[in-house]
Motif scaffolding. Structure first.
Motif, PDB file in Angstrom:
ATOM      1  N   ALA A 130      25.792  55.161  54.382  1.00  0.00           N
ATOM      2  CA  ALA A 130      24.846  54.085  54.072  1.00  0.00           C
ATOM      3  C   ALA A 130      23.724  54.523  53.139  1.00  0.00           C
ATOM      4  CB  ALA A 130      24.246  53.531  55.366  1.00  0.00           C
ATOM      5  N   HIS A 131      23.705  55.788  52.734  1.00  0.00           N
ATOM      6  CA  HIS A 131      22.608  56.279  51.907  1.00  0.00           C
ATOM      7  C   HIS A 131      22.770  55.854  50.444  1.00  0.00           C
ATOM      8  CE1 HIS A 131      21.275  59.654  54.907  1.00  0.00           C
ATOM      9  NE2 HIS A 131      21.007  58.429  55.327  1.00  0.00           N
ATOM     10  N   ASN A 132      21.783  56.197  49.629  1.00  0.00           N
ATOM     11  CA  ASN A 132      21.767  55.765  48.226  1.00  0.00           C
ATOM     12  C   ASN A 132      23.021  56.186  47.481  1.00  0.00           C
ATOM     13  OD1 ASN A 132      19.036  55.908  49.310  1.00  0.00           O
ATOM     14  ND2 ASN A 132      18.351  55.326  47.267  1.00  0.00           N
ATOM     15  N   MET A 133      23.562  57.316  47.829  1.00  0.00           N
ATOM     16  CA  MET A 133      24.875  57.748  47.356  1.00  0.00           C
ATOM     17  C   MET A 133      25.588  58.385  48.535  1.00  0.00           C
ATOM     18  SD  MET A 133      24.168  61.290  45.241  1.00  0.00           S
ATOM     19  CE  MET A 133      25.865  61.864  45.491  1.00  0.00           C
ATOM     20  N   THR A 134      26.899  58.375  48.516  1.00  0.00           N
ATOM     21  CA  THR A 134      27.643  58.853  49.675  1.00  0.00           C
ATOM     22  C   THR A 134      28.817  59.723  49.256  1.00  0.00           C
ATOM     23  OG1 THR A 134      28.765  58.184  51.717  1.00  0.00           O
ATOM     24  CG2 THR A 134      29.167  56.830  49.764  1.00  0.00           C
ATOM     25  N   ALA A 135      29.213  60.576  50.181  1.00  0.00           N
ATOM     26  CA  ALA A 135      30.486  61.286  50.060  1.00  0.00           C
ATOM     27  C   ALA A 135      31.377  60.907  51.243  1.00  0.00           C
ATOM     28  CB  ALA A 135      30.257  62.791  50.022  1.00  0.00           C
ATOM     29  N   GLY A 136      31.027  59.820  51.933  1.00  0.00           N
ATOM     30  CA  GLY A 136      31.644  59.455  53.202  1.00  0.00           C
ATOM     31  C   GLY A 136      30.842  60.078  54.323  1.00  0.00           C
ATOM     32  N   GLU A 137      30.767  61.382  54.319  1.00  0.00           N
ATOM     33  CA  GLU A 137      29.850  62.216  55.094  1.00  0.00           C
ATOM     34  C   GLU A 137      29.558  63.434  54.230  1.00  0.00           C
ATOM     35  OE1 GLU A 137      28.159  62.009  57.764  1.00  0.00           O
ATOM     36  OE2 GLU A 137      29.128  60.620  59.172  1.00  0.00           O
ATOM     37  N   GLY A 138      28.511  64.148  54.566  1.00  0.00           N
ATOM     38  CA  GLY A 138      28.221  65.369  53.823  1.00  0.00           C
ATOM     39  C   GLY A 138      26.737  65.595  53.677  1.00  0.00           C
ATOM     40  N   GLY A 139      26.387  66.810  53.305  1.00  0.00           N
ATOM     41  CA  GLY A 139      24.997  67.173  53.072  1.00  0.00           C
ATOM     42  C   GLY A 139      24.922  68.304  52.075  1.00  0.00           C
ATOM     43  N   MET A 183      31.913  71.355  53.869  1.00  0.00           N
ATOM     44  CA  MET A 183      32.344  70.098  53.268  1.00  0.00           C
ATOM     45  C   MET A 183      33.777  70.262  52.764  1.00  0.00           C
ATOM     46  SD  MET A 183      30.715  68.101  49.944  1.00  0.00           S
ATOM     47  CE  MET A 183      29.198  67.590  50.754  1.00  0.00           C
ATOM     48  N   THR A 184      34.537  69.177  52.739  1.00  0.00           N
ATOM     49  CA  THR A 184      35.888  69.219  52.181  1.00  0.00           C
ATOM     50  C   THR A 184      35.876  68.811  50.711  1.00  0.00           C
ATOM     51  OG1 THR A 184      36.493  66.914  52.621  1.00  0.00           O
ATOM     52  CG2 THR A 184      36.754  68.491  54.444  1.00  0.00           C
ATOM     53  N   ASP A 185      36.927  69.185  49.995  1.00  0.00           N
ATOM     54  CA  ASP A 185      37.054  68.769  48.597  1.00  0.00           C
ATOM     55  C   ASP A 185      37.195  67.249  48.472  1.00  0.00           C
ATOM     56  OD1 ASP A 185      36.733  71.229  47.468  1.00  0.00           O
ATOM     57  OD2 ASP A 185      38.722  71.332  46.541  1.00  0.00           O
ATOM     58  N   LEU A 186      37.778  66.608  49.483  1.00  0.00           N
ATOM     59  CA  LEU A 186      37.896  65.146  49.455  1.00  0.00           C
ATOM     60  C   LEU A 186      36.517  64.494  49.416  1.00  0.00           C
ATOM     61  CD1 LEU A 186      40.746  64.724  52.084  1.00  0.00           C
ATOM     62  CD2 LEU A 186      40.896  64.078  49.669  1.00  0.00           C
ATOM     63  N   HIS A 187      35.619  64.974  50.275  1.00  0.00           N
ATOM     64  CA  HIS A 187      34.261  64.427  50.291  1.00  0.00           C
ATOM     65  C   HIS A 187      33.521  64.760  48.997  1.00  0.00           C
ATOM     66  CE1 HIS A 187      35.178  64.423  54.656  1.00  0.00           C
ATOM     67  NE2 HIS A 187      34.413  63.349  54.663  1.00  0.00           N
ATOM     68  N   ALA A 188      33.703  65.974  48.507  1.00  0.00           N
ATOM     69  CA  ALA A 188      33.010  66.386  47.286  1.00  0.00           C
ATOM     70  C   ALA A 188      33.447  65.557  46.088  1.00  0.00           C
ATOM     71  CB  ALA A 188      33.259  67.869  47.020  1.00  0.00           C
ATOM     72  N   ALA A 189      34.722  65.211  46.033  1.00  0.00           N
ATOM     73  CA  ALA A 189      35.218  64.408  44.912  1.00  0.00           C
ATOM     74  C   ALA A 189      34.550  63.038  44.887  1.00  0.00           C
ATOM     75  CB  ALA A 189      36.736  64.262  45.013  1.00  0.00           C
ATOM     76  N   ILE A 190      34.395  62.432  46.061  1.00  0.00           N
ATOM     77  CA  ILE A 190      33.679  61.153  46.144  1.00  0.00           C
ATOM     78  C   ILE A 190      32.224  61.349  45.730  1.00  0.00           C
ATOM     79  CG2 ILE A 190      32.897  59.329  47.705  1.00  0.00           C
ATOM     80  CD1 ILE A 190      35.418  59.910  49.403  1.00  0.00           C
ATOM     81  N   GLY A 191      31.606  62.415  46.227  1.00  0.00           N
ATOM     82  CA  GLY A 191      30.207  62.683  45.918  1.00  0.00           C
ATOM     83  C   GLY A 191      29.948  62.865  44.437  1.00  0.00           C
ATOM     84  N   MET A 192      30.866  63.509  43.731  1.00  0.00           N
ATOM     85  CA  MET A 192      30.692  63.714  42.289  1.00  0.00           C
ATOM     86  C   MET A 192      30.639  62.379  41.548  1.00  0.00           C
ATOM     87  SD  MET A 192      30.521  66.937  41.204  1.00  0.00           S
ATOM     88  CE  MET A 192      31.334  67.054  39.610  1.00  0.00           C
ATOM     89  N   VAL A 193      31.513  61.455  41.920  1.00  0.00           N
ATOM     90  CA  VAL A 193      31.510  60.136  41.283  1.00  0.00           C
ATOM     91  C   VAL A 193      30.223  59.390  41.626  1.00  0.00           C
ATOM     92  CG1 VAL A 193      32.688  57.910  41.137  1.00  0.00           C
ATOM     93  CG2 VAL A 193      34.026  60.015  41.306  1.00  0.00           C
ATOM     94  N   GLN A 194      29.827  59.465  42.885  1.00  0.00           N
ATOM     95  CA  GLN A 194      28.622  58.765  43.325  1.00  0.00           C
ATOM     96  C   GLN A 194      27.365  59.309  42.645  1.00  0.00           C
ATOM     97  OE1 GLN A 194      28.020  56.436  46.525  1.00  0.00           O
ATOM     98  NE2 GLN A 194      29.762  55.683  45.332  1.00  0.00           N
ATOM     99  N   LEU A 195      27.325  60.613  42.419  1.00  0.00           N
ATOM    100  CA  LEU A 195      26.165  61.199  41.750  1.00  0.00           C
ATOM    101  C   LEU A 195      26.018  60.644  40.331  1.00  0.00           C
ATOM    102  CD1 LEU A 195      23.808  63.163  41.807  1.00  0.00           C
ATOM    103  CD2 LEU A 195      25.398  65.013  41.209  1.00  0.00           C
ATOM    104  N   GLU A 196      27.126  60.420  39.657  1.00  0.00           N
ATOM    105  CA  GLU A 196      27.073  59.814  38.326  1.00  0.00           C
ATOM    106  C   GLU A 196      26.541  58.382  38.391  1.00  0.00           C
ATOM    107  OE1 GLU A 196      30.955  60.039  36.657  1.00  0.00           O
ATOM    108  OE2 GLU A 196      30.969  62.235  36.508  1.00  0.00           O
ATOM    109  N   LYS A 197      26.853  57.684  39.468  1.00  0.00           N
ATOM    110  CA  LYS A 197      26.428  56.288  39.625  1.00  0.00           C
ATOM    111  C   LYS A 197      25.004  56.150  40.150  1.00  0.00           C
ATOM    112  CE  LYS A 197      30.938  54.289  40.904  1.00  0.00           C
ATOM    113  NZ  LYS A 197      31.615  53.553  42.003  1.00  0.00           N
ATOM    114  N   LEU A 198      24.441  57.237  40.679  1.00  0.00           N
ATOM    115  CA  LEU A 198      23.171  57.153  41.408  1.00  0.00           C
ATOM    116  C   LEU A 198      22.052  56.479  40.619  1.00  0.00           C
ATOM    117  CD1 LEU A 198      21.525  57.808  43.964  1.00  0.00           C
ATOM    118  CD2 LEU A 198      21.065  60.070  42.978  1.00  0.00           C
TER     119      LEU A 198
END
Length: 401
Positions: free
Chosen positions: A188-197, A249-264
């Motif tokens: 639910a945060h401004n950007m997400t990886a599904g879960e992660g920190g 963190m898993t690579d699956l979560h990181a891949a989502i996070g990379m896209v979200q960071l571009e959209k942030l």
């Protein structure tokens, strides 16, 4: 029935799907090259030399605090200043690390102030650290002052920016203030990886400690075989130097996070536009001092994980913010309270040395009078108008009867 207005919602499209499919085709699902790329990207985003990914923001807080404790030789029972009102896992790692929280009141935005910190620290011995939290995308305005004060007193800062991706105080982005900073990529945060920190720092030794604690307490070195305590040579992958965890963190979560960071940046612009629409819709309620929203002075750039609505006056017939939240929930508007509220009213933090909750009047006021509503990019103008109508009904029509 009207569409439900959620407190948070992930904004994803085919790009996140493509990123996940790419990882699946590569065959490496656990921590690997995508995590390392995400770490590098996050470090650049917050202006740090390095970053260490974790499986949640709460884990990032725990790892960072344990690492800071070891790095700077803190002892069990040393004090760490924490805000009285925040999310629970900004404070729980202090206790989990064998340290003691020094509770500090907050301002009406829910953030620590230098004045309150100095007041709390006046009689404290062995104050070693500060957990500096930026609440709900509304950054701590006193962060620069607190950093300068901490440096003068040789006190370390762990900066919790888990809810404030992209927010700034002055020219400094959240994540750039502490000896180590943390963030969360919850759904639910401004950007997400599904879960992660993520943890970010400029201290290479601290970074290696974080990596070790994140991965079972492993030794962090480029050597293939190393000496154990017994003197025998052993595979470095099974050489453990300290107590640790599996918080990767898993690579699956990181891949989502990379896209979200571009959209942030675009998603944050949308959040800010939605909050501006709330200000317009709530105009009469604000002018009549029924409620207030967090303001944005020139020194602050807010990114609004959720919108804090604080009731200066209670509507007729309402005992507290819970009654107002219930009225909103009945028409499909999801709400939350201000995170954990005054944590000194929670069972988890009760103890012999715990001060009384009412010693922190602003935290207590927000505990009783603040609630959160959604301001994510999927919120529509009709949703904002619906919320405004419900609040005006509570305040004005009831009082006219």
């Amino acid at each position: 029935m009207s569409t439900r207005v959620s407190i948070g919602w992930p904004i994803t499209d085919r790009r996140e799907i493509a990123a996940v499919m790419h990882v699946l085709k590569q065959g490496r699902l656990s921590q690997g090259p995508f995590v390392r790329a995400f770490e590098d990207a996050w470090a650049r985003a917050v202006g740090r030399r390095t970053a260490i990914a974790a499986n949640s923001g709460s884990s990032a807080n725990l790892i960072a605090l344990l690492a800071v404790k070891e790095r700077y030789g803190w002892k069990d029972g040393d004090f760490v200043a924490v805000p009285a009102l925040t999310f629970a896992t900004a404070v729980m790692p202090v206790l989990q690390a064998g340290l003691r929280p020094l509770w500090v009141d907050v301002d009406e935005r829910g953030n620590m102030t230098l004045e309150a910190l100095e007041h709390a620290a006046a009689g404290a011995k062995r104050l070693r650290g500060i957990v500096l939290v930026h609440s709900l995308g509304v950054p701590c305005l006193d962060a620069p002052k607190i950093v300068r004060w901490a440096r003068r007193h040789r006190i370390r800062i762990l900066e919790d920016g888990c809810e404030s991706h992209g927010a700034k105080v002055g020219k400094t982005i959240v994540g750039g203030f502490g000896d180590a900073s943390t963030t969360s990529f919850y759904v639910a945060h401004n950007m997400t990886a599904g879960e992660g920190g993520m943890i970010a720092t400029d201290d290479a030794k601290l970074a290696d400690l974080c990596r070790s604690i994140r991965e079972f307490g492993r030794r962090i070195t480029n050597e293939r075989f190393v000496k154990l305590a017994s003197g025998s040579r052993y595979d470095v992958r099974y050489a453990f130097d300290r107590l640790g965890y599996n918080l990767r963190m898993t690579d699956l979560h990181a891949a989502i996070g990379m896209v979200q960071l571009e959209k942030l940046p675009a998603m944050n612009r949308k959040r800010r536009a939605i909050v501006a629409a709330y200000w317009r819709a709530f105009g009469k309620l604000i002018r009549d001092e029924k409620l207030f929203l967090p303001e944005e002075p020139k020194s602050s750039f807010n990114t609004y994980y959720a919108l804090q609505v604080t009731l200066r006056q209670l509507p007729p017939g309402c005992r507290d913010a819970a009654d107002v939240a219930a009225a909103l929930e009945r028409v499909g508007v999801e709400t939350r309270r201000f995170m954990g509220g005054n944590l000194l009213r929670q069972y988890a933090f009760l103890g012999q040395d715990t001060p009384k909750p009412d010693a922190f009047p602003v935290a207590d006021f927000l505990h009783n009078r603040a609630l959160l509503i959604g301001c994510h990019p999927a919120i529509k103008n009709q949703d904002i108008k619906r919320i405004a109508r419900v609040l005006e009904e509570l305040y004005y029509r009831r009082s006219e009867k």
